[in-house]
Design a protein around this motif. Structure first.
Motif, PDB file in Angstrom:
ATOM      1  N   GLY A 287      -3.189  13.163  -0.604  1.00 22.88           N
ATOM      2  CA  GLY A 287      -2.246  14.047  -0.645  1.00 22.88           C
ATOM      3  C   GLY A 287      -0.703  13.439  -0.130  1.00 22.88           C
ATOM      4  O   GLY A 287       0.085  14.290   0.087  1.00 22.88           O
ATOM      5  N   THR A 288      -0.681  12.208  -0.117  1.00 23.57           N
ATOM      6  CA  THR A 288       0.527  11.521   0.393  1.00 23.57           C
ATOM      7  C   THR A 288       1.618  11.178  -0.911  1.00 23.57           C
ATOM      8  O   THR A 288       1.077  10.851  -1.984  1.00 23.57           O
ATOM      9  CB  THR A 288       0.553  10.341   1.153  1.00 23.57           C
ATOM     10  N   LYS A 289       2.947  11.351  -0.648  1.00 26.71           N
ATOM     11  CA  LYS A 289       3.718  11.199  -1.839  1.00 26.71           C
ATOM     12  C   LYS A 289       4.989  10.203  -1.274  1.00 26.71           C
ATOM     13  O   LYS A 289       6.023  10.329  -1.829  1.00 26.71           O
ATOM     14  CB  LYS A 289       4.328  12.671  -2.307  1.00 26.71           C
ATOM     15  N   GLY A 290       4.779   9.256  -0.564  1.00 28.56           N
ATOM     16  CA  GLY A 290       5.792   8.352  -0.158  1.00 28.56           C
ATOM     17  C   GLY A 290       6.057   7.482  -1.328  1.00 28.56           C
ATOM     18  O   GLY A 290       5.444   7.182  -2.349  1.00 28.56           O
ATOM     19  N   VAL A 291       7.494   7.230  -1.230  1.00 29.46           N
ATOM     20  CA  VAL A 291       8.125   6.543  -2.411  1.00 29.46           C
ATOM     21  C   VAL A 291       8.579   5.221  -2.126  1.00 29.46           C
ATOM     22  O   VAL A 291       9.037   4.385  -3.134  1.00 29.46           O
ATOM     23  CB  VAL A 291       9.184   7.185  -3.120  1.00 29.46           C
ATOM     24  N   THR A 292       8.726   4.769  -0.649  1.00 27.00           N
ATOM     25  CA  THR A 292       9.272   3.493  -0.416  1.00 27.00           C
ATOM     26  C   THR A 292       8.559   2.415  -0.469  1.00 27.00           C
ATOM     27  O   THR A 292       9.119   1.338  -0.614  1.00 27.00           O
ATOM     28  CB  THR A 292      10.052   3.577   1.010  1.00 27.00           C
ATOM     29  N   GLY A 293       7.421   2.595  -0.714  1.00 28.52           N
ATOM     30  CA  GLY A 293       6.174   1.721  -1.120  1.00 28.52           C
ATOM     31  C   GLY A 293       5.645   1.916  -2.384  1.00 28.52           C
ATOM     32  O   GLY A 293       5.640   2.876  -2.836  1.00 28.52           O
ATOM     33  N   PRO A 294       4.889   0.716  -3.055  1.00 25.20           N
ATOM     34  CA  PRO A 294       4.156   1.290  -4.214  1.00 25.20           C
ATOM     35  C   PRO A 294       3.136   2.175  -4.015  1.00 25.20           C
ATOM     36  O   PRO A 294       2.903   2.788  -3.021  1.00 25.20           O
ATOM     37  CB  PRO A 294       3.395   0.115  -4.188  1.00 25.20           C
ATOM     38  N   ASN A 295       3.008   2.950  -5.310  1.00 27.63           N
ATOM     39  CA  ASN A 295       1.935   3.991  -5.541  1.00 27.63           C
ATOM     40  C   ASN A 295       0.532   3.335  -5.615  1.00 27.63           C
ATOM     41  O   ASN A 295       0.401   2.608  -6.280  1.00 27.63           O
ATOM     42  CB  ASN A 295       2.378   4.536  -6.758  1.00 27.63           C
ATOM     43  N   LEU A 296      -0.196   3.722  -4.600  1.00 28.46           N
ATOM     44  CA  LEU A 296      -1.509   3.135  -4.201  1.00 28.46           C
ATOM     45  C   LEU A 296      -2.511   3.753  -5.485  1.00 28.46           C
ATOM     46  O   LEU A 296      -3.510   3.094  -5.372  1.00 28.46           O
ATOM     47  CB  LEU A 296      -2.054   3.377  -2.790  1.00 28.46           C
ATOM     48  N   ASP A 297      -2.173   4.413  -5.901  1.00 28.77           N
ATOM     49  CA  ASP A 297      -3.024   5.144  -7.034  1.00 28.77           C
ATOM     50  C   ASP A 297      -3.106   4.201  -8.238  1.00 28.77           C
ATOM     51  O   ASP A 297      -4.067   4.181  -8.960  1.00 28.77           O
ATOM     52  CB  ASP A 297      -2.486   6.399  -7.581  1.00 28.77           C
ATOM     53  N   PHE A 298      -2.132   3.016  -8.126  1.00 28.93           N
ATOM     54  CA  PHE A 298      -2.169   2.109  -9.454  1.00 28.93           C
ATOM     55  C   PHE A 298      -2.683   0.874  -8.394  1.00 28.93           C
ATOM     56  O   PHE A 298      -2.993  -0.065  -9.399  1.00 28.93           O
ATOM     57  CB  PHE A 298      -0.872   2.092 -10.031  1.00 28.93           C
ATOM     58  N   ALA A 299      -3.054   0.549  -7.403  1.00 30.22           N
ATOM     59  CA  ALA A 299      -3.152  -0.429  -6.655  1.00 30.22           C
ATOM     60  C   ALA A 299      -4.202  -1.337  -6.999  1.00 30.22           C
ATOM     61  O   ALA A 299      -4.041  -2.388  -7.570  1.00 30.22           O
ATOM     62  CB  ALA A 299      -3.242  -0.290  -5.091  1.00 30.22           C
ATOM     63  N   PHE A 300      -5.468  -0.781  -7.111  1.00 30.58           N
ATOM     64  CA  PHE A 300      -6.608  -1.590  -7.460  1.00 30.58           C
ATOM     65  C   PHE A 300      -7.430  -1.280  -8.847  1.00 30.58           C
ATOM     66  O   PHE A 300      -8.439  -1.099  -8.929  1.00 30.58           O
ATOM     67  CB  PHE A 300      -7.536  -1.462  -6.478  1.00 30.58           C
ATOM     68  N   ALA A 301      -6.458  -0.445  -9.422  1.00 29.55           N
ATOM     69  CA  ALA A 301      -7.141   0.312 -10.627  1.00 29.55           C
ATOM     70  C   ALA A 301      -7.614  -0.634 -11.707  1.00 29.55           C
ATOM     71  O   ALA A 301      -8.951  -0.465 -12.030  1.00 29.55           O
ATOM     72  CB  ALA A 301      -6.170   1.258 -11.324  1.00 29.55           C
ATOM     73  N   GLN A 302      -6.992  -1.645 -11.878  1.00 29.46           N
ATOM     74  CA  GLN A 302      -7.565  -2.729 -13.000  1.00 29.46           C
ATOM     75  C   GLN A 302      -8.700  -3.556 -12.514  1.00 29.46           C
ATOM     76  O   GLN A 302      -9.621  -3.579 -13.186  1.00 29.46           O
ATOM     77  CB  GLN A 302      -6.545  -3.593 -13.408  1.00 29.46           C
ATOM     78  N   ALA A 303      -8.484  -3.823 -11.177  1.00 24.51           N
ATOM     79  CA  ALA A 303      -9.576  -4.609 -10.421  1.00 24.51           C
ATOM     80  C   ALA A 303     -10.931  -3.896 -10.400  1.00 24.51           C
ATOM     81  O   ALA A 303     -11.910  -4.243 -10.592  1.00 24.51           O
ATOM     82  CB  ALA A 303      -9.149  -5.173  -9.125  1.00 24.51           C
ATOM     83  N   ARG A 304     -10.634  -2.388 -10.102  1.00 22.15           N
ATOM     84  CA  ARG A 304     -11.752  -1.552 -10.164  1.00 22.15           C
ATOM     85  C   ARG A 304     -12.512  -1.510 -11.330  1.00 22.15           C
ATOM     86  O   ARG A 304     -13.718  -1.512 -11.584  1.00 22.15           O
ATOM     87  CB  ARG A 304     -11.314  -0.339  -9.384  1.00 22.15           C
ATOM     88  N   ARG A 305     -11.686  -1.254 -12.223  1.00 25.15           N
ATOM     89  CA  ARG A 305     -12.439  -1.260 -13.680  1.00 25.15           C
ATOM     90  C   ARG A 305     -13.060  -2.648 -14.052  1.00 25.15           C
ATOM     91  O   ARG A 305     -14.113  -2.484 -14.769  1.00 25.15           O
ATOM     92  CB  ARG A 305     -11.408  -0.933 -14.766  1.00 25.15           C
ATOM     93  N   ASP A 306     -12.549  -3.693 -13.523  1.00 25.75           N
ATOM     94  CA  ASP A 306     -13.240  -4.899 -13.828  1.00 25.75           C
ATOM     95  C   ASP A 306     -14.391  -5.209 -13.078  1.00 25.75           C
ATOM     96  O   ASP A 306     -15.042  -6.277 -13.056  1.00 25.75           O
ATOM     97  CB  ASP A 306     -12.243  -6.011 -13.546  1.00 25.75           C
ATOM     98  N   GLY A 307     -14.627  -4.363 -11.950  1.00 27.16           N
ATOM     99  CA  GLY A 307     -15.999  -4.739 -11.272  1.00 27.16           C
ATOM    100  C   GLY A 307     -15.840  -4.903  -9.936  1.00 27.16           C
ATOM    101  O   GLY A 307     -16.830  -5.212  -9.304  1.00 27.16           O
ATOM    102  N   GLU A 308     -14.645  -5.063  -9.350  1.00 28.26           N
ATOM    103  CA  GLU A 308     -14.731  -5.523  -7.961  1.00 28.26           C
ATOM    104  C   GLU A 308     -15.056  -4.516  -6.895  1.00 28.26           C
ATOM    105  O   GLU A 308     -14.931  -3.141  -7.128  1.00 28.26           O
ATOM    106  CB  GLU A 308     -13.207  -5.830  -7.747  1.00 28.26           C
TER     107      GLU A 308
END
Length: 245
Positions: free
Chosen positions: A51-72
């Motif tokens: 539920g956090t919406k900070g904007v001064t750092g990167p959006n963590l909803d995108f942080a590991f998305a691709q690596a997670r899809r790749d099986g990490e």
């Protein structure tokens, strides 16, 4: 990561993934980790499941998305986060999406077991769709709601005590005239109370840990906006409407 580095500035910075950086989280308390993430990291980062919406750092909803899809595995992400909390980088980092330089992560943001707890939670949910369930669902940013009402010339609009980027109230009302606006902040992250509208622009001091930010102004009838002026906080939604009659 092996498929391209991703720097996470502000509260969490993630360096290149290596096979030896994973930190065991078998004894992690992810409920405590989520609570600490909201209070210590949410001012910098967006993470929908917290539920956090900070904007001064990167959006963590995108942080590991691709690596997670790749099986990490989540434990690998947790190890990366653990390492960066424990040894924050002092090399300037830039958001891979915007190119903007990111603020450095504070040293000793959390310590001891709390580091493992935060890392385990972030590793488990960053880039993972869905919502938190069970005990985790009871922890998160409190949504501003209701209306604060001025009484005898004083209007109280407290900040979320858990460190979320919100006030307790979504709106406020007051009678025209001299009004003192107080905003108590019990959280460890700094907030203030500011107001603008009808030619008025006033800011209280930034406070934390039980301090109170205060503004006293003569208000004319009309609509104003109250907000937190700490960089990124208003943009993340820490604001509301004040109607003066």
């Amino acid at each position: 990561m092996r498929r391209g580095g991703l720097a996470l500035g502000g509260c969490i910075a993630v360096a290149a993934l290596t096979s030896g950086c994973a930190e065991s989280n078998s004894h992690a308390n992810v409920v405590n980790g989520k609570k600490l993430f909201v209070g210590r990291c949410g001012a910098c980062h967006t993470l929908a499941r917290a539920g956090t919406k900070g904007v001064t750092g990167p959006n963590l909803d995108f942080a590991f998305a691709q690596a997670r899809r790749d099986g990490e595995k989540s434990s690998t992400f947790a190890g990366m986060v653990h390492e960066q909390i424990t040894h924050p980088s002092r090399i300037p980092q830039h958001d891979p999406q915007t190119g903007k330089q990111l603020p450095s992560m504070p040293a000793n943001l959390v310590k001891g077991q709390d580091v493992t707890d935060v890392a385990a939670y972030v590793g488990m949910v960053a880039g993972a769709p869905g919502k938190d369930t069970g005990a985790l669902s009871s922890v998160g940013v409190a949504k501003a709601q209701g209306t604060a009402k001025e009484t005898n010339g004083t209007l109280s609009i407290p900040a979320d005590p858990n460190g979320g980027l919100s006030y307790k109230f979504a709106n406020a009302t007051a009678t025209a005239g001299k009004v003192t606006i107080d905003s108590k902040n019990d959280a460890s992250i700094g907030h203030d109370i500011a107001i603008e509208g009808n030619g008025l622009s006033e800011h209280g001091k930034v406070v934390q840990g039980g301090g109170t930010s205060t503004i006293t102004a003569t208000l004319k009838p009309g609509t104003y906006t109250f907000f937190c002026s700490v960089p990124g906080h208003r943009q993340a939604g820490m604001q509301g409407k004040l109607v003066v009659k």
